[in-house]
Each structure stands twice: as C-alpha cells, then as structure tokens.
Design a protein around this motif. Structure first.
Motif, PDB file in Angstrom:
ATOM      1  N   ILE A 184     -10.110   1.621   5.359  1.00  0.00           N
ATOM      2  CA  ILE A 184      -9.401   1.560   4.076  1.00  0.00           C
ATOM      3  C   ILE A 184      -8.633   2.856   3.837  1.00  0.00           C
ATOM      4  CG2 ILE A 184      -9.702   1.495   1.566  1.00  0.00           C
ATOM      5  CD1 ILE A 184     -12.026  -0.371   1.921  1.00  0.00           C
ATOM      6  N   GLY A 185      -7.366   2.708   3.448  1.00  0.00           N
ATOM      7  CA  GLY A 185      -6.536   3.870   3.162  1.00  0.00           C
ATOM      8  C   GLY A 185      -5.719   4.375   4.327  1.00  0.00           C
ATOM      9  N   ASP A 186      -5.956   3.826   5.527  1.00  0.00           N
ATOM     10  CA  ASP A 186      -5.140   4.229   6.676  1.00  0.00           C
ATOM     11  C   ASP A 186      -3.664   3.954   6.383  1.00  0.00           C
ATOM     12  OD1 ASP A 186      -7.224   5.129   8.221  1.00  0.00           O
ATOM     13  OD2 ASP A 186      -7.347   3.348   9.494  1.00  0.00           O
ATOM     14  N   GLU A 187      -2.804   4.882   6.775  1.00  0.00           N
ATOM     15  CA  GLU A 187      -1.360   4.728   6.579  1.00  0.00           C
ATOM     16  C   GLU A 187      -0.750   4.109   7.830  1.00  0.00           C
ATOM     17  OE1 GLU A 187       0.442   5.429   3.941  1.00  0.00           O
ATOM     18  OE2 GLU A 187      -1.007   6.495   2.677  1.00  0.00           O
ATOM     19  N   ILE A 188      -0.185   2.921   7.677  1.00  0.00           N
ATOM     20  CA  ILE A 188       0.408   2.210   8.808  1.00  0.00           C
ATOM     21  C   ILE A 188       1.927   2.226   8.684  1.00  0.00           C
ATOM     22  CG2 ILE A 188       0.619  -0.024   9.988  1.00  0.00           C
ATOM     23  CD1 ILE A 188      -2.404   0.365   7.933  1.00  0.00           C
ATOM     24  N   THR A 189       2.596   2.553   9.775  1.00  0.00           N
ATOM     25  CA  THR A 189       4.052   2.514   9.851  1.00  0.00           C
ATOM     26  C   THR A 189       4.453   1.657  11.037  1.00  0.00           C
ATOM     27  OG1 THR A 189       4.266   4.737   8.909  1.00  0.00           O
ATOM     28  CG2 THR A 189       6.169   3.861  10.113  1.00  0.00           C
ATOM     29  N   ILE A 190       5.290   0.668  10.779  1.00  0.00           N
ATOM     30  CA  ILE A 190       5.810  -0.192  11.837  1.00  0.00           C
ATOM     31  C   ILE A 190       7.279   0.135  12.019  1.00  0.00           C
ATOM     32  CG2 ILE A 190       6.171  -2.558  12.616  1.00  0.00           C
ATOM     33  CD1 ILE A 190       4.006  -3.386  10.557  1.00  0.00           C
ATOM     34  N   LEU A 191       7.645   0.605  13.205  1.00  0.00           N
ATOM     35  CA  LEU A 191       9.035   0.894  13.538  1.00  0.00           C
ATOM     36  C   LEU A 191       9.561  -0.211  14.450  1.00  0.00           C
ATOM     37  CD1 LEU A 191       8.975   4.737  14.266  1.00  0.00           C
ATOM     38  CD2 LEU A 191      10.039   3.600  12.324  1.00  0.00           C
ATOM     39  N   PHE A 192      10.606  -0.881  14.010  1.00  0.00           N
ATOM     40  CA  PHE A 192      11.207  -1.935  14.821  1.00  0.00           C
ATOM     41  C   PHE A 192      12.205  -1.327  15.800  1.00  0.00           C
ATOM     42  CE2 PHE A 192       9.514  -4.164  11.241  1.00  0.00           C
ATOM     43  CZ  PHE A 192       9.172  -5.426  11.720  1.00  0.00           C
ATOM     44  N   PRO A 193      12.472  -2.015  16.907  1.00  0.00           N
ATOM     45  CA  PRO A 193      13.459  -1.490  17.870  1.00  0.00           C
ATOM     46  C   PRO A 193      14.829  -1.331  17.222  1.00  0.00           C
ATOM     47  CG  PRO A 193      12.225  -3.323  18.812  1.00  0.00           C
ATOM     48  CD  PRO A 193      11.884  -3.275  17.346  1.00  0.00           C
ATOM     49  N   PRO A 194      15.643  -0.430  17.734  1.00  0.00           N
ATOM     50  CA  PRO A 194      17.006  -0.276  17.193  1.00  0.00           C
ATOM     51  C   PRO A 194      17.767  -1.602  17.281  1.00  0.00           C
ATOM     52  CG  PRO A 194      16.476   1.503  18.720  1.00  0.00           C
ATOM     53  CD  PRO A 194      15.379   0.502  18.842  1.00  0.00           C
ATOM     54  N   GLU A 195      18.554  -1.887  16.263  1.00  0.00           N
ATOM     55  CA  GLU A 195      19.357  -3.110  16.276  1.00  0.00           C
ATOM     56  C   GLU A 195      20.409  -3.019  17.377  1.00  0.00           C
ATOM     57  OE1 GLU A 195      20.065  -6.030  13.804  1.00  0.00           O
ATOM     58  OE2 GLU A 195      17.894  -5.802  13.875  1.00  0.00           O
ATOM     59  N   GLU A 196      20.588  -4.127  18.081  1.00  0.00           N
ATOM     60  CA  GLU A 196      21.645  -4.211  19.081  1.00  0.00           C
ATOM     61  C   GLU A 196      22.875  -4.831  18.433  1.00  0.00           C
ATOM     62  OE1 GLU A 196      20.266  -6.291  22.480  1.00  0.00           O
ATOM     63  OE2 GLU A 196      18.586  -4.912  22.840  1.00  0.00           O
ATOM     64  N   PHE A 197      23.934  -4.047  18.320  1.00  0.00           N
ATOM     65  CA  PHE A 197      25.141  -4.518  17.662  1.00  0.00           C
ATOM     66  C   PHE A 197      25.788  -5.619  18.489  1.00  0.00           C
ATOM     67  CE2 PHE A 197      29.617  -4.332  16.400  1.00  0.00           C
ATOM     68  CZ  PHE A 197      29.484  -4.400  15.033  1.00  0.00           C
ATOM     69  N   SER A 198      26.279  -6.649  17.813  1.00  0.00           N
ATOM     70  CA  SER A 198      26.919  -7.765  18.504  1.00  0.00           C
ATOM     71  C   SER A 198      28.200  -7.293  19.184  1.00  0.00           C
ATOM     72  CB  SER A 198      27.252  -8.888  17.508  1.00  0.00           C
ATOM     73  OG  SER A 198      26.082  -9.352  16.884  1.00  0.00           O
ATOM     74  N   GLU A 199      28.217  -7.322  20.506  1.00  0.00           N
ATOM     75  CA  GLU A 199      29.356  -6.800  21.254  1.00  0.00           C
ATOM     76  C   GLU A 199      30.628  -7.594  20.976  1.00  0.00           C
ATOM     77  OE1 GLU A 199      28.408  -6.617  25.360  1.00  0.00           O
ATOM     78  OE2 GLU A 199      26.822  -5.103  25.113  1.00  0.00           O
ATOM     79  N   GLY A 200      30.488  -8.886  20.716  1.00  0.00           N
ATOM     80  CA  GLY A 200      31.661  -9.715  20.505  1.00  0.00           C
ATOM     81  C   GLY A 200      32.236  -9.657  19.103  1.00  0.00           C
ATOM     82  N   LEU A 201      31.563  -8.916  18.193  1.00  0.00           N
ATOM     83  CA  LEU A 201      32.008  -8.849  16.802  1.00  0.00           C
ATOM     84  C   LEU A 201      32.932  -7.648  16.611  1.00  0.00           C
ATOM     85  CD1 LEU A 201      31.780 -10.098  13.992  1.00  0.00           C
ATOM     86  CD2 LEU A 201      29.785  -8.648  13.571  1.00  0.00           C
ATOM     87  N   ILE A 202      34.177  -7.935  16.291  1.00  0.00           N
ATOM     88  CA  ILE A 202      35.183  -6.885  16.113  1.00  0.00           C
ATOM     89  C   ILE A 202      35.017  -6.247  14.734  1.00  0.00           C
ATOM     90  CG2 ILE A 202      37.660  -6.401  15.978  1.00  0.00           C
ATOM     91  CD1 ILE A 202      38.057  -8.837  17.850  1.00  0.00           C
ATOM     92  N   VAL A 203      34.927  -4.920  14.720  1.00  0.00           N
ATOM     93  CA  VAL A 203      34.753  -4.178  13.465  1.00  0.00           C
ATOM     94  C   VAL A 203      36.076  -4.088  12.729  1.00  0.00           C
ATOM     95  CG1 VAL A 203      34.126  -1.956  12.449  1.00  0.00           C
ATOM     96  CG2 VAL A 203      32.837  -2.838  14.414  1.00  0.00           C
ATOM     97  N   GLU A 204      36.056  -4.518  11.454  1.00  0.00           N
ATOM     98  CA  GLU A 204      37.247  -4.410  10.613  1.00  0.00           C
ATOM     99  C   GLU A 204      36.848  -3.840   9.259  1.00  0.00           C
ATOM    100  OE1 GLU A 204      40.410  -7.684  11.273  1.00  0.00           O
ATOM    101  OE2 GLU A 204      38.496  -8.739  11.328  1.00  0.00           O
ATOM    102  N   HIS A 205      37.788  -3.171   8.627  1.00  0.00           N
ATOM    103  CA  HIS A 205      37.517  -2.525   7.348  1.00  0.00           C
ATOM    104  C   HIS A 205      38.355  -3.161   6.244  1.00  0.00           C
ATOM    105  CE1 HIS A 205      35.087   0.699   9.142  1.00  0.00           C
ATOM    106  NE2 HIS A 205      35.930   0.632  10.145  1.00  0.00           N
TER     107      HIS A 205
END
Length: 300
Positions: free
Chosen positions: A57-78
């Motif tokens: 009880i009281g243990d601090e748990i941290t879950i780190l997920f893998p880095p997101e892989e950006f969709s290579e086919g998605l063109i970035v637009e602003h």
C-alpha cells in the motif's frame, strides 16, 4: 525531458500483483507487450519492475508507454481550426464542412488530420493523430481526437459498449409525421458501389433515434423538417441511409436522394458529444451550434 505518455498512481492493496493493479487502466496484452519490448517501462518507487512484482500500500507506480510512432504517410500542414477542449488525453475540435477528417490516396493533404499533425508539431506534442469520432467531409461539428494510442484504445472500448453519446441535427426533405421514432434497420454496402450503403437484410444492426424539432418550408415552398438524431450504432453513412430509407433524405445529400438546389452539402451537424474521461472517469459534454447556413435554411 521524457516525452513518453505516462500514467501514475498509488498501490491500494498489500500483496497485489503489479499486473492486477494496472488492469484498472485497461491496458491490453498488446499494450503490455509494447511497453516491455518497444521502449516503455513500469516503475515502482522509482525502480523498474516487471508485472509479476508484488506491491505494498502506498507504492508509487509509473507506467511509461513507448514513444509514439508518427504516421509516415501523414503530411504535416499548418492551419488553424476551432478547438473546443484539450487536455493531455485528447483534443475536441469543431470541424467545419467541406473538410475531410482524414486524408485519402486521392487527397493526401488538406484534411483535419493533416492540420492536427501540424498543431502537434508546433506545440511539441509527441503523438500521431488518433481519430476517435470521424465525420464525413460535408458533415460539420464535434470531433474527438486521442493524443495517444492507449487513450484511443480506451475510447474505442467505450464506443463498443455504446457509452459515447453522439447527437446530430439535420434538415431533411418533406414533413415527418411522427414526432419521435426509432429507426432500427440493418445497413450494408450496396452491391454496385464501394461507397454507397443501403438498408438490407444481411447488413449490420443499426439504430437511430429521430426527434422532430421543427417543420417548415424553404423560400421556394419546399417542405423540410429540422430533426435531432441520436446514434446507438456507428455504421458508415448511418444517418443518411436511415433518413433516406424512411423517405426523408437529407437536404443536399445527392448520394441518397437529396437535392442540392437548396443547400450545397448534406445538411448534417454533430451538435453534441458526451463521454467518460478515459483516465479520470469524469463525465464530459461538448456541444457545437448548428451553422448559420443551416439555420437560415429553416428560417431560424
């Protein structure tokens, strides 16, 4: 600074396996495998542990997920777009009409997803674009985008359990007699088209509730009805198919029998989205006003 998506909580039971404790976050087996082998980690009180570790009880748990892989086919637009709400889990936007939600092979640019990817890049948000609630190109209104694959997974589970409430307003041809009705009619792909759907006996179960808000006439005295619609299932073109099936296609929806003489797109707008926050459990509601051109069509 570590840009990986993380969850943090305290253990509530003595002797509980870490695997059991993290199950409340709905992490799939695939998700755990990804954490283990693709750059994620699980820490207890700052020390990396396996899911077979026993907690106190009281243990601090941290879950780190893998880095997101950006969709290579998605063109970035602003390009700016209306934002209704944002936090670390998701983004709620008010999509204008004549905008694809996601790009296609024929139109790889100029979609909401392209613009969101640009927004993420500008804000330093290390995420790909996970569309939770998608709208047709001509349909306007509330759209939800998850900022991480795990959030997308959790919200997908909500959708499967029919826990996400989506409501629309539309203007349809003709005057609907019933003040309220439930359309329960299976929908499947039309044999002669890769796009068009129809009500057919071998289709998927589909349920739409319809409430009449107002009956009126256009300036050319064509009868039209303003309706509120609630989806209980999420089939492709469900509202458009169901309304055409009862003889009241959407104004502007040429694919399903509507006319564009009155309106230059299908007169359909997502006005409400209700959901449970996937991390906090809080019930949230997001709304969007019907666009002026639709209101003008009903002389509102």
């Amino acid at each position: 600074m570590d840009k990986r998506f993380k969850l943090q909580f305290q253990a509530e039971k003595d002797g509980q396996l870490l695997r059991e404790a993290i199950s409340k976050f709905g992490i799939s087996k695939r998700g755990l495998t990804s954490i283990k082998y693709r750059g994620g980690a699980i820490f207890v009180n700052g020390e990396e542990r396996t899911v077979r570790h026993f907690l106190k009880i009281g243990d601090e748990i941290t879950i780190l997920f893998p880095p997101e892989e950006f969709s290579e086919g998605l063109i970035v637009e602003h390009k700016d777009f209306p934002i209704l709400y944002e936090d670390d889990a998701f983004l709620i936007v008010d999509k204008p009409p004549f905008l694809n939600t996601i790009p296609s092979r024929e139109h790889p640019t100029g979609s909401l997803a392209n613009y969101i990817s640009g927004y993420f890049e500008k804000r330093g948000i290390h995420s790909t674009v996970h569309i939770v609630t998608r709208l047709d190109r001509d349909t306007s209104g509330v759209v939800c985008i998850a900022k991480h694959s795990h959030i997308h997974h959790l919200m997908g589970l909500q959708q499967k359990r029919n826990e996400i409430n989506k409501q629309y307003e539309a203007i349809v041809h003709g005057h609907i007699r019933e003040a309220e009705q439930a359309i329960v009619a299976p929908i499947g792909r039309k044999d002669t088209s890769i796009i068009e759907r129809e009500v057919r006996s071998d289709g998927q179960y589909s349920h739409t509730d319809v409430v009449v808000l107002k009956k009126g006439y256009t300036q050319t005295m064509d009868p039209i009805t303003h309706v509120r619609l609630k989806l209980h299932t999420g089939r492709t073109h469900q509202i458009r198919v169901h309304m055409a099936h009862i003889g009241h296609p959407l104004v502007g929806d040429e694919l399903y029998g509507g006319s564009r003489e009155l309106f230059n797109r299908q007169a359909l707008h997502c006005v409400l989205l209700e959901l449970e926050h996937p991390l906090t459990g809080q019930q949230l509601q997001f709304t969007s006003k019907v666009p002026v051109p639709m209101r003008e069509l009903m002389n509102d």
